[in-house]
Design an enzyme around this catalytic site. Structure first.
Site, PDB file in Angstrom:
ATOM      1  N   LYS A   8      -1.688  28.560   2.102  1.00 55.05           N
ATOM      2  CA  LYS A   8      -2.201  29.960   2.815  1.00 55.05           C
ATOM      3  C   LYS A   8      -3.447  29.768   3.079  1.00 55.05           C
ATOM      4  O   LYS A   8      -4.421  28.864   2.438  1.00 55.05           O
ATOM      5  CB  LYS A   8      -1.837  31.237   1.930  1.00 55.05           C
ATOM      6  CG  LYS A   8      -2.402  31.118   0.599  1.00 55.05           C
ATOM      7  CD  LYS A   8      -3.832  31.483   0.255  1.00 55.05           C
ATOM      8  CE  LYS A   8      -4.458  31.068  -1.370  1.00 55.05           C
ATOM      9  NZ  LYS A   8      -5.675  31.368  -1.405  1.00 55.05           N
ATOM     10  N   ASP A  57      -1.265  34.078  -6.663  1.00 48.05           N
ATOM     11  CA  ASP A  57      -0.723  33.947  -5.336  1.00 48.05           C
ATOM     12  C   ASP A  57       0.445  33.514  -5.245  1.00 48.05           C
ATOM     13  O   ASP A  57       0.938  33.278  -3.926  1.00 48.05           O
ATOM     14  CB  ASP A  57      -1.666  32.838  -4.538  1.00 48.05           C
ATOM     15  CG  ASP A  57      -3.264  33.287  -4.630  1.00 48.05           C
ATOM     16  OD1 ASP A  57      -3.380  34.418  -4.482  1.00 48.05           O
ATOM     17  OD2 ASP A  57      -3.961  32.164  -4.536  1.00 48.05           O
TER      18      ASP A  57
HETATM   19  O1  C5P Z   1      -3.511  33.352 -11.427  1.00 43.29           O
HETATM   20  P1  C5P Z   1      -4.043  31.960 -11.164  1.00 43.29           P
HETATM   21  O2  C5P Z   1      -3.412  30.781 -11.998  1.00 43.29           O
HETATM   22  O3  C5P Z   1      -3.834  31.569  -9.442  1.00 43.29           O
HETATM   23  O4  C5P Z   1      -5.483  32.234 -11.420  1.00 43.29           O
HETATM   24  C1  C5P Z   1      -6.289  31.115 -12.006  1.00 43.29           C
HETATM   25  C2  C5P Z   1      -7.709  31.877 -12.560  1.00 43.29           C
HETATM   26  O5  C5P Z   1      -8.526  32.393 -11.770  1.00 43.29           O
HETATM   27  C3  C5P Z   1      -7.314  33.017 -13.459  1.00 43.29           C
HETATM   28  O6  C5P Z   1      -7.001  32.490 -14.860  1.00 43.29           O
HETATM   29  C4  C5P Z   1      -8.531  33.871 -13.518  1.00 43.29           C
HETATM   30  O7  C5P Z   1      -9.626  33.234 -14.193  1.00 43.29           O
HETATM   31  C5  C5P Z   1      -8.833  33.800 -12.185  1.00 43.29           C
HETATM   32  N1  C5P Z   1      -8.375  34.756 -11.267  1.00 43.29           N
HETATM   33  C6  C5P Z   1      -8.920  36.044 -11.267  1.00 43.29           C
HETATM   34  N2  C5P Z   1      -8.599  37.189 -10.471  1.00 43.29           N
HETATM   35  C7  C5P Z   1      -7.730  36.903  -9.629  1.00 43.29           C
HETATM   36  C8  C5P Z   1      -6.778  35.639  -9.665  1.00 43.29           C
HETATM   37  C9  C5P Z   1      -7.333  34.622 -10.382  1.00 43.29           C
HETATM   38  O8  C5P Z   1     -10.134  36.154 -12.055  1.00 43.29           O
HETATM   39  N3  C5P Z   1      -7.082  37.822  -8.818  1.00 43.29           N
END
Ligand code: C5P
Length: 272
Positions: free
Chosen positions: A9, A127
């Site tokens: 994406k 995501d």
């Molecule tokens: O959920 P994902 O593993 O993609 O996110 C990785 C990190 O990015 C999370 O642990 C967080 O620190 C940060 N994040 C965030 N807010 C979001 C998505 C991700 O703070 N909406």
């Protein structure tokens, strides 16, 4: 054996609207699937086993997706991933793999409703729900509240140098409030099929901070514009940068100017 293309994406807009008590950030983003993909093979097995042609963490998203899927009943899967999406690029590669695993397991086992499957996806990563949906959508919450938007076929050149950006590191560095994108303006431009309007409305609130970690982001953005891109911007938490071009030919011409860069791929957006 299920074989699924796990599509990457890009974020056409990305605003950070707040910080939550659980440490995550509230976002507002317009996301679009693009035809850069990992190939994910899934077959029934006694336990969960993930193989990948490039190094990935032991507790990778594909493994976590399968583990979450088998939380409530016994089953297993042998998962094989051929990476085509660069990592630490902001292109949702790990999330796309998790989404593909959930889709494949659902075809094999059919254990959940669509809503339940999205909730499992959300538990794996912010995501993942978008990667399960595909096409074009606005994402709110941490990225899981999705509203489909009419997509627009666009010609892109996506470039990424050897240095990536760690998403948690980047989020830990930002200071709120940050300027927000014109999400509605972007949606309107997409609905009207106005590629120039889309190019003008590109905005990513994380870009400045990411440039401080990986300065090439600013350089590649400038170079994409110099090569004729209608607009250029970092995607997600970086470090990949995409340029939107009027034609495939113009994107291919520009690609020649990025031979020094590790990843430089001409591709198109995918509409549902
Ligand atoms: O959920 P994902 O593993 O993609 O996110 C990785 C990190 O990015 C999370 O642990 C967080 O620190 C940060 N994040 C965030 N807010 C979001 C998505 C991700 O703070 N909406």
């Amino acid at each position: 054996m299920e074989k699924i293309n796990a599509y990457a994406k890009i974020n056409l807009t990305l605003s950070v609207t707040g910080k939550r008590a659980d440490g995550y950030h509230d976002l507002e983003s317009v996301m679009h699937a693009v035809d850069v993909f990992d190939t994910v093979y899934v077959e029934k097995a006694d336990n969960i086993c993930v193989e990948c042609d490039t190094p990935i963490p032991e507790n990778n998203t594909a493994y976590r997706a399968a583990k979450a899927y088998f939380e409530n009943f016994e089953g297993g899967a042998h998962i094989k991933i051929e990476k085509g999406i660069p990592s630490e690029a902001g292109m949702g590669g790990a999330s796309a793999d998790a989404a593909a695993v959930l889709r494949a397991l659902q075809k094999i086992y059919g254990a959940y409703s669509e809503d339940e499957l999205f909730l499992i996806g959300k538990s794996v990563g912010a995501d993942v729900p978008f990667c399960m949906l595909g096409g074009c959508a606005t994402a709110r919450g941490i990225g899981e509240i999705l509203t489909p938007v009419k997509g627009q076929e666009m010609n892109l050149l996506i470039v990424k140098g050897s240095r990536g950006v760690s998403t948690p590191l980047l989020f830990s560095k930002i200071k709120l409030p940050l300027e927000c994108a014109d999400t509605q303006g972007m949606v309107k431009a997409l609905e009207q099929g106005d590629v120039k309007g889309v190019s003008k409305k590109l905005y990513n609130a994380l870009e400045k901070e990411a440039q401080a970690i990986v300065p090439e982001i600013a350089e590649y953005k400038k170079r994409l514009i110099e090569c004729g891109a209608l607009g250029a911007q970092m995607t997600g938490s970086g470090s990949a940068v995409f340029g939107i071009f009027e034609s495939l030919k113009k994107a291919q011409e520009a690609q020649k100017e990025f031979q020094d860069v590790e990843f430089a791929r001409v591709c198109r957006t995918i509409c549902n």
